[in-house]
Structures are given as structure tokens and as C-alpha cells.
Design a protein around this motif. Structure first.
Motif, PDB file in Angstrom:
ATOM      1  N   PRO A  39       0.821  -1.215   0.157  1.00  0.00           N
ATOM      2  CA  PRO A  39       0.583  -0.244   0.172  1.00  0.00           C
ATOM      3  C   PRO A  39       0.967   1.922  -0.143  1.00  0.00           C
ATOM      4  CG  PRO A  39      -0.369  -1.195   1.772  1.00  0.00           C
ATOM      5  CD  PRO A  39       1.073  -2.453   1.277  1.00  0.00           C
ATOM      6  N   ALA A  40       0.269   2.176  -0.704  1.00  0.00           N
ATOM      7  CA  ALA A  40       0.535   3.451  -0.877  1.00  0.00           C
ATOM      8  C   ALA A  40       0.570   4.046   0.603  1.00  0.00           C
ATOM      9  CB  ALA A  40       0.933   4.560  -1.245  1.00  0.00           C
ATOM     10  N   THR A  41       1.744   4.809   1.386  1.00  0.00           N
ATOM     11  CA  THR A  41       1.635   5.393   2.704  1.00  0.00           C
ATOM     12  C   THR A  41       1.561   6.838   2.890  1.00  0.00           C
ATOM     13  OG1 THR A  41       3.245   3.994   3.551  1.00  0.00           O
ATOM     14  CG2 THR A  41       0.936   2.455   4.338  1.00  0.00           C
ATOM     15  N   VAL A  42       2.140   7.596   3.609  1.00  0.00           N
ATOM     16  CA  VAL A  42       1.786   8.775   4.173  1.00  0.00           C
ATOM     17  C   VAL A  42       3.855   8.464   4.810  1.00  0.00           C
ATOM     18  CG1 VAL A  42       2.874  10.451   5.297  1.00  0.00           C
ATOM     19  CG2 VAL A  42       0.115   9.681   5.680  1.00  0.00           C
ATOM     20  N   GLY A  43       4.349   8.466   3.712  1.00  0.00           N
ATOM     21  CA  GLY A  43       6.047   8.898   3.594  1.00  0.00           C
ATOM     22  C   GLY A  43       6.034   7.468   2.881  1.00  0.00           C
ATOM     23  N   ASP A  44       5.555   7.042   2.839  1.00  0.00           N
ATOM     24  CA  ASP A  44       6.368   5.872   1.578  1.00  0.00           C
ATOM     25  C   ASP A  44       5.566   5.970   0.117  1.00  0.00           C
ATOM     26  OD1 ASP A  44       7.080   4.007   0.453  1.00  0.00           O
ATOM     27  OD2 ASP A  44       6.331   2.567   1.587  1.00  0.00           O
ATOM     28  N   GLY A  45       5.127   7.230  -0.014  1.00  0.00           N
ATOM     29  CA  GLY A  45       4.290   6.823  -2.235  1.00  0.00           C
ATOM     30  C   GLY A  45       3.151   7.732  -1.260  1.00  0.00           C
ATOM     31  N   PHE A 333      22.631  11.401 -15.575  1.00  0.00           N
ATOM     32  CA  PHE A 333      21.975  10.673 -15.656  1.00  0.00           C
ATOM     33  C   PHE A 333      21.319   9.784 -14.138  1.00  0.00           C
ATOM     34  CE2 PHE A 333      24.071   9.725 -20.297  1.00  0.00           C
ATOM     35  CZ  PHE A 333      22.515   9.439 -20.735  1.00  0.00           C
ATOM     36  N   SER A 334      22.639  10.355 -13.428  1.00  0.00           N
ATOM     37  CA  SER A 334      22.525  10.071 -12.030  1.00  0.00           C
ATOM     38  C   SER A 334      21.438  10.675 -11.265  1.00  0.00           C
ATOM     39  CB  SER A 334      23.687   9.743 -11.225  1.00  0.00           C
ATOM     40  OG  SER A 334      23.212   9.253  -9.905  1.00  0.00           O
ATOM     41  N   GLU A 335      21.072  12.180 -11.690  1.00  0.00           N
ATOM     42  CA  GLU A 335      20.098  13.434 -10.877  1.00  0.00           C
ATOM     43  C   GLU A 335      18.708  13.093 -11.713  1.00  0.00           C
ATOM     44  OE1 GLU A 335      21.773  16.752 -11.833  1.00  0.00           O
ATOM     45  OE2 GLU A 335      23.178  17.104 -10.030  1.00  0.00           O
ATOM     46  N   ALA A 336      19.439  12.590 -12.389  1.00  0.00           N
ATOM     47  CA  ALA A 336      17.039  12.158 -13.766  1.00  0.00           C
ATOM     48  C   ALA A 336      16.993  11.308 -12.850  1.00  0.00           C
ATOM     49  CB  ALA A 336      17.937  12.289 -14.867  1.00  0.00           C
ATOM     50  N   ALA A 337      17.403   9.877 -12.875  1.00  0.00           N
ATOM     51  CA  ALA A 337      17.553   8.588 -12.572  1.00  0.00           C
ATOM     52  C   ALA A 337      16.521   8.427 -10.851  1.00  0.00           C
ATOM     53  CB  ALA A 337      18.156   7.081 -12.463  1.00  0.00           C
ATOM     54  N   SER A 338      17.400   9.515 -10.142  1.00  0.00           N
ATOM     55  CA  SER A 338      17.498   9.608  -9.145  1.00  0.00           C
ATOM     56  C   SER A 338      15.402  10.406  -8.791  1.00  0.00           C
ATOM     57  CB  SER A 338      18.282  10.506  -7.912  1.00  0.00           C
ATOM     58  OG  SER A 338      17.940  10.650  -6.751  1.00  0.00           O
ATOM     59  N   PHE A 339      16.051  11.727  -9.447  1.00  0.00           N
ATOM     60  CA  PHE A 339      14.243  11.957  -9.666  1.00  0.00           C
ATOM     61  C   PHE A 339      13.378  11.316  -9.820  1.00  0.00           C
ATOM     62  CE2 PHE A 339      10.807  15.113 -11.224  1.00  0.00           C
ATOM     63  CZ  PHE A 339      11.024  16.161 -10.164  1.00  0.00           C
ATOM     64  N   LEU A 340      13.401  10.620 -10.994  1.00  0.00           N
ATOM     65  CA  LEU A 340      12.168   9.908 -11.597  1.00  0.00           C
ATOM     66  C   LEU A 340      11.984   8.639  -9.945  1.00  0.00           C
ATOM     67  CD1 LEU A 340      10.885   8.354 -13.576  1.00  0.00           C
ATOM     68  CD2 LEU A 340      12.783   7.643 -13.920  1.00  0.00           C
ATOM     69  N   GLU A 341      12.812   7.769  -9.717  1.00  0.00           N
ATOM     70  CA  GLU A 341      12.733   7.344  -8.365  1.00  0.00           C
ATOM     71  C   GLU A 341      12.434   7.603  -7.575  1.00  0.00           C
ATOM     72  OE1 GLU A 341      14.978   3.140  -6.356  1.00  0.00           O
ATOM     73  OE2 GLU A 341      15.772   4.331  -8.200  1.00  0.00           O
ATOM     74  N   ASN A 342      12.719   8.769  -6.612  1.00  0.00           N
ATOM     75  CA  ASN A 342      12.129   9.342  -5.422  1.00  0.00           C
ATOM     76  C   ASN A 342      11.312  10.165  -5.322  1.00  0.00           C
ATOM     77  OD1 ASN A 342      14.547   7.402  -4.116  1.00  0.00           O
ATOM     78  ND2 ASN A 342      15.900   9.398  -5.166  1.00  0.00           N
ATOM     79  N   VAL A 343      11.371  11.230  -6.655  1.00  0.00           N
ATOM     80  CA  VAL A 343      10.287  12.136  -6.460  1.00  0.00           C
ATOM     81  C   VAL A 343       8.887  11.817  -7.423  1.00  0.00           C
ATOM     82  CG1 VAL A 343       9.464  14.811  -7.163  1.00  0.00           C
ATOM     83  CG2 VAL A 343      12.034  14.372  -6.429  1.00  0.00           C
ATOM     84  N   ASN A 482       3.271   9.975 -14.947  1.00  0.00           N
ATOM     85  CA  ASN A 482       3.740  10.298 -13.789  1.00  0.00           C
ATOM     86  C   ASN A 482       2.495  10.265 -13.099  1.00  0.00           C
ATOM     87  OD1 ASN A 482       6.769   9.701 -14.500  1.00  0.00           O
ATOM     88  ND2 ASN A 482       6.458  11.608 -15.801  1.00  0.00           N
ATOM     89  N   THR A 483       2.503  10.221 -11.454  1.00  0.00           N
ATOM     90  CA  THR A 483       1.839  10.136 -10.939  1.00  0.00           C
ATOM     91  C   THR A 483       2.476  10.507  -9.153  1.00  0.00           C
ATOM     92  OG1 THR A 483      -0.050   8.431 -12.125  1.00  0.00           O
ATOM     93  CG2 THR A 483      -0.180   9.098  -9.701  1.00  0.00           C
ATOM     94  N   LEU A 484       1.540  11.170  -8.034  1.00  0.00           N
ATOM     95  CA  LEU A 484       2.266  12.093  -7.028  1.00  0.00           C
ATOM     96  C   LEU A 484       0.579  11.511  -6.663  1.00  0.00           C
ATOM     97  CD1 LEU A 484       4.697  12.972  -8.405  1.00  0.00           C
ATOM     98  CD2 LEU A 484       4.317  15.215  -6.499  1.00  0.00           C
ATOM     99  N   PHE A 485       0.881  11.293  -5.458  1.00  0.00           N
ATOM    100  CA  PHE A 485      -0.452  10.689  -4.076  1.00  0.00           C
ATOM    101  C   PHE A 485      -0.310  11.786  -2.863  1.00  0.00           C
ATOM    102  CE2 PHE A 485      -0.994   5.865  -5.915  1.00  0.00           C
ATOM    103  CZ  PHE A 485      -1.555   6.760  -6.380  1.00  0.00           C
ATOM    104  N   VAL A 486      -1.564  12.487  -3.020  1.00  0.00           N
ATOM    105  CA  VAL A 486      -1.605  13.966  -1.881  1.00  0.00           C
ATOM    106  C   VAL A 486      -2.235  13.349  -0.562  1.00  0.00           C
ATOM    107  CG1 VAL A 486      -1.012  15.906  -0.791  1.00  0.00           C
ATOM    108  CG2 VAL A 486       0.158  15.577  -3.166  1.00  0.00           C
ATOM    109  N   GLU A 487      -1.706  13.453   0.305  1.00  0.00           N
ATOM    110  CA  GLU A 487      -3.102  13.272   1.783  1.00  0.00           C
ATOM    111  C   GLU A 487      -3.892  14.660   1.430  1.00  0.00           C
ATOM    112  OE1 GLU A 487      -3.614  11.644   5.894  1.00  0.00           O
ATOM    113  OE2 GLU A 487      -2.551  13.005   5.431  1.00  0.00           O
ATOM    114  N   VAL A 488      -5.029  14.855   1.407  1.00  0.00           N
ATOM    115  CA  VAL A 488      -5.578  15.515   1.975  1.00  0.00           C
ATOM    116  C   VAL A 488      -6.987  15.745   2.670  1.00  0.00           C
ATOM    117  CG1 VAL A 488      -5.771  16.383  -1.020  1.00  0.00           C
ATOM    118  CG2 VAL A 488      -7.830  14.560  -0.146  1.00  0.00           C
TER     119      VAL A 488
END
Length: 511
Positions: A39-45, A333-343, A482-488
Motif C-alpha cells: 500500500p502507498a502510505t504517508v512517507g512511502d508514496g 543521468f544519476s540526477e535524472a534517475a534519482s528524480f524519477l525514482e525518489n520524486v 507520472n503520478t504523485l499521491f497527496v493526502e487531503v
């Protein structure tokens, strides 16, 4: 399998025989379950905005719209509201069959409806039609006036045309509430408010008539101009029905039976719209004015967050578009890959995408060149429906997905346990952007996961059949965004699934 007449009918619908044959193949082979990772949870997705971050994003949204960013509000409003009144229809049938009124009203939801009749926003209209106080009438007459064309005809109208809320200057339909809500966050700097409703063909004239009645009032109230548009689900998105043996189901006249492909079919309507930012929200999720500030705050915050995210994504899109892989260094490449994975929360299929430069280049380029959506998520309080999860995609990457229960293999204990441990629920509260850095629109059909449709059992004229729904609009139809989840706030989610939901305090006047 198909006659010449069938081929002509398929072509007339705007579809093609290959598509229909693939739909039949889907019935035969079935759709695979989605593999949920966790599951996506606060702090993990799921992002939980602080008060300061919320204020900052709201300001960024307001500054951007003041600078000319175009906004559009998209509201799926198709279909009749008959499911809202299921219990009332059952009560009406019982009364007409001779069941005593006292026995019918012994059912809790029916008694609650009649006990609170005067609190409904449609009460005064009901009273006018009845010619007297409705509570003075036999129950069967009240239900007949509410549900059928001899009265309000609410059982056959879409939710958008039902009166939801009470006001001293005139009670409002949910359609009106969306118009008012749109004025509070979707008003452009030139005063224009663009809202698009998807409606059923038989209901569009009534929507247009209703708009003509209320438009001038709200344009004056908000010193604005409304650009309200309508579209209908395209016949080409209908799916063929089959008999239990997977052969094409035919009507009594021998013609093929096609059925609406579900809300995923509205992706075609969405893709035809032109705006920098598109808000998506269901027709029945509206609140009275005194509760709107919370909704508006989060809408603007999600919009501001999307615009900030988009700015960074655009920078990557431009670099990948204007540079060959051999012209970019390992730091980029390192910055772009990090942004894709972590953001952007996209985990690659395997570590090789970090070591093979050419493969990594095309992998990253494809992932950045996609539409963007930010989905509001509320704490799970037992509502049925989809939720936010980390899931495996068809290319073996892992990303955030809105997952419906129909996509889950509940016979698998591990998958069931993961779903049962989910903390949040999808209220259908989306902010989207589907243009690239050049201002060109993406073809949304290219970002659908076709393996995420589902099959259900139905009947036609007493005969069993199987129906197929396309990947859901905010599920498989947007699986490759490209998807972000935000608690509302849970206060932003107040759907109306039954008529008695209108009696909840969130849909009643303040105090």
C-alpha cells in the motif's frame, strides 16, 4: 464470426473489427490481476503537506493562474441517478403490491427518508407538484412523485440535475455546486471559468436548459463568464457483449449488442480538451458553501504542487529532446534517475537501467515524456472503491497506481493482506497536465494499460451475458502517467451514493 452487416455496424460505430475481436479474446483469456507490491502510505508514496507547504503551493497556483495558466474543470456527469433511489424503488414496489405502509416504513432507511422529508433540497419542488405538504400523502404517492415522470422524475434524471443543497436564495443542484466551486479555484485571470461535463445523449438538452436558467445569476455573483461545454461518451468506445460461451451476444433482431465501456471510455473526451491544468472530480462530490473553503484550499495546493513538478519535468524533457545520450554525462543521468525514482516514484525494472547508458537514456526519456497527475487521497474510513498502491507495471517497473478491487486477486492471501492493510482511499480528486514542454498535447491513448479492464456478468431481456469495461479513467487508463499521491482532508470527500446521504450534516445547512 461476423457477417457483412456486423462489419458495417462496427464501422458505423467508429470502431474496427480488430478491436472487437480483441475484446472477445479478452473475454476468453480474461484480464490478469494487478500485482500489488504494497500500500502507498504517508512517507512511502503519499505526501503529507505541512501547513507551510500547503500555503506555499496555494500561492504558487494563484501566481501561475494570474500569469495566464489556463484551467479547466472536468466533471463526469453521465448516467441516471437510479442507483441513488434503489431502496425507494423497492419500497414503492412493495406498497404497490399491497404490503402495509407500516411494514414498509419499518425498514430503517425508508423510515429515515420519510422522517426527514422536509430537509431535502427538493422538498419545496415536491410540495409544489403535490399541491399540499407531501407528508400528508400516502407513502406510495410520495415515492411516485419523487421517482417518476408524473412528479420530479428523480429516478430517471442524472445526479447533476438533482437538487442537493438548501439555500435561502434558492436551492442548488450538484451541477450548480460545481459551477460555484469552479468560480473559487478555476477562474482565469480574464474572468473566464471553463467547465466540461460529460453527459448522456438523452440528458444533454436538460443540462443545457438548466445552464440557461442559472448562468446569468452566477456570472453576476462571481463577476465572471462561464464557458460550459458538454460531450458524450463516444460510440467507438462501447464494448461488445458476449454470451456465457464467449460468442458474440445478439439482440432479438440479430444485431450485435454493444455496451458502454465504463468511465475509462471518457479518456477520449478528456484528451480532446485543451488546458494547462485540468481538475477532475465526480459530479456527486460537492458540499454547501460553508464547507467549500477546505476543498478550495486543497485544490489550489494540488494545482500548485503540479505546476512546480511540471517545471522540473519540462527541464528534463527539453534536455532529452535536444541531446543525444552520448552528449550527456553520468552526473546528469544519476540526477535524472534519482528524480524519477525518489520524486516521481518510478522504480526501474532492474539495476541494468543504471549501468547501460543508452538503455537508461531511452528509459528515462520515455518516463519523463508522459502526462502528469496528482491524486488527492483521504484516510480510509471504510468507503468501497479504489485506493493508492505501489504496483508492478507491464514493463516490470514499479510505480504508484490507483487500484480498484476488481484488479485484485483476493484469493491470494498475500495480496488480500496487502489490500486490507491500506490506509487511504481514492476519492477521485485529480489535478492533471497533459502537455509537453513545447505546449503540445500528449496522445492519452498511448499511456493506457490495456490489461487493466475487467469483465462483469449482466443480463439482457432475461438472457445472461458478459460485459467488458475499459481500463478505468483514473486506474488503467492513466496507469502510465507520472503520478504523485497527496493526502487531503476527509472533509473534501462527501459523495452522494444514496438519497439519504443528502441528510448527512455535510450536505445540510450550517448549524
Amino acid at each position: 464470426m461476423f457477417t457483412e452487416k456486423d462489419h458495417a455496424d462496427i464501422e458505423k460505430r467508429g470502431s474496427n473489427t480488430l478491436t472487437v475481436k480483441q475484446q472477445i479474446e479478452n473475454f476468453i483469456s480474461g484480464f490478469p490481476f494487478l500485482q500489488v507490491i504494497k500500500p502507498a502510505t504517508v512517507g512511502d508514496g503519499i505526501i503529507q503537506l505541512s501547513d507551510a507547504e500547503t500555503v506555499e503551493n496555494v500561492k504558487h497556483f494563484e501566481d501561475s493562474t494570474a500569469a495566464g495558466a489556463s484551467i479547466l474543470k472536468f466533471v463526469p456527469a453521465s448516467g441516471a441517478a437510479s442507483r441513488m433511489f434503489k431502496s425507494l424503488y423497492s419500497a414503492k414496489d412493495d406498497l404497490e403490491a399491497g404490503v402495509p405502509e407500516s411494514e414498509v416504513k419499518s425498514k430503517k432507511d425508508i423510515q429515515y427518508f420519510f422522517d426527514n422529508l422536509t430537509k431535502f433540497a427538493f422538498y419545496e419542488d415536491l410540495k409544489k407538484i403535490a399541491g399540499k405538504a407531501p407528508e400528508e400523502l400516502p407513502a406510495v404517492e410520495v415515492l411516485t412523485l419523487v421517482l417518476t415522470e408524473t412528479g420530479l422524475n428523480y429516478g430517471n434524471l442524472p445526479k447533476g440535475l438533482l437538487k442537493f443543497h438548501n439555500y435561502t436564495d434558492g436551492n442548488r443542484t450538484s451541477f450548480e455546486e460545481h459551477c460555484v466551486e469552479g468560480a473559487l479555484y478555476a477562474k482565469k485571470n480574464d474572468g473566464n471559468i471553463a467547465i466540461h461535463f460529460t453527459v448522456s445523449p438523452e440528458h444533454q438538452p436538460k443540462f443545457e436548459e438548466h445552464l440557461a436558467e442559472i448562468q446569468a445569476k452566477y456570472e453576476k455573483e462571481f463577476d465572471a463568464s462561464y464557458s460550459i461545454s458538454f460531450s458524450q461518451q463516444k460510440p467507438s468506445t462501447d464494448t461488445i457483449a458476449v454470451s456465457p460461451d464467449n460468442s458474440p451476444f445478439r439482440n432479438d433482431d440479430g444485431t450485435l449488442l454493444f455496451r458502454p465501456g465504463g468511465h475509462g471510455a471518457l479518456l477520449a473526451n478528456l484528451g480532446e480538451l485543451d488546458a494547462d491544468i485540468v481538475f477532475i472530480k465526480n459530479i456527486d462530490n460537492v458540499v454547501p458553501d460553508y464547507m467549500k473553503p477546505e476543498t478550495v484550499k486543497y485544490k489550489k495546493a494540488l494545482g500548485g504542487l503540479l505546476l512546480n513538478l511540471q517545471k522540473k519535468i519540462f527541464s528534463y524533457q527539453e534536455i532529452f529532446d535536444t541531446h543525444h545520450y552520448y552528449a550527456l554525462d553520468s552526473i546528469f543521468f544519476s540526477e535524472a534517475a534519482s528524480f524519477l525514482e525518489n520524486v516521481l516514484n518510478v522504480q526501474p525494472p532492474s539495476p541494468q537501467y543504471y549501468t547501460e547508458k543508452e538503455e537508461l537514456y531511452y528509459y528515462l526519456k520515455n518516463k519523463f515524456n508522459r502526462p502528469i497527475r496528482i491524486c488527492g487521497m483521504v484516510r480510509n474510513e471504510g468507503e468501497p472503491g479504489g485506493g493508492p498502491f505501489w504496483a508492478k507495471n507491464s514493463d516490470d517497473s514499479v510505480s504508484l497506481q490507483v487500484v480498484e478491487s476488481s484488479q485484485i486477486d483476493f484469493d491470494n492471501p498475500e495480496q488480500k493482506q496487502l489490500v486490507d492493510s491500506a490506509t487511504h482511499f481514492n476519492p477521485v480528486d485529480l489535478v492533471c497536465a497533459f502537455k509537453n514542454y513545447k505546449g503540445e498535447k500528449f496522445d492519452l491513448s498511448e499511456f493506457v494499460d490495456p490489461a487493466t479492464g475487467f469483465i462483469s456478468k449482466k443480463s439482457q431481456n432475461g438472457k445472461e451475458l458478459k460485459a467488458q469495461e475499459l481500463p478505468g479513467l483514473w486506474n488503467g487508463a492513466m496507469a502510465d502517467w507520472n503520478t504523485l499521491f497527496v493526502e487531503v482532508s476527509i472533509q473534501t470527500f462527501n459523495p452522494v451514493k444514496t438519497v439519504n446521504d443528502l441528510l448527512r450534516k455535510e450536505h445540510q445547512p450550517e448549524g
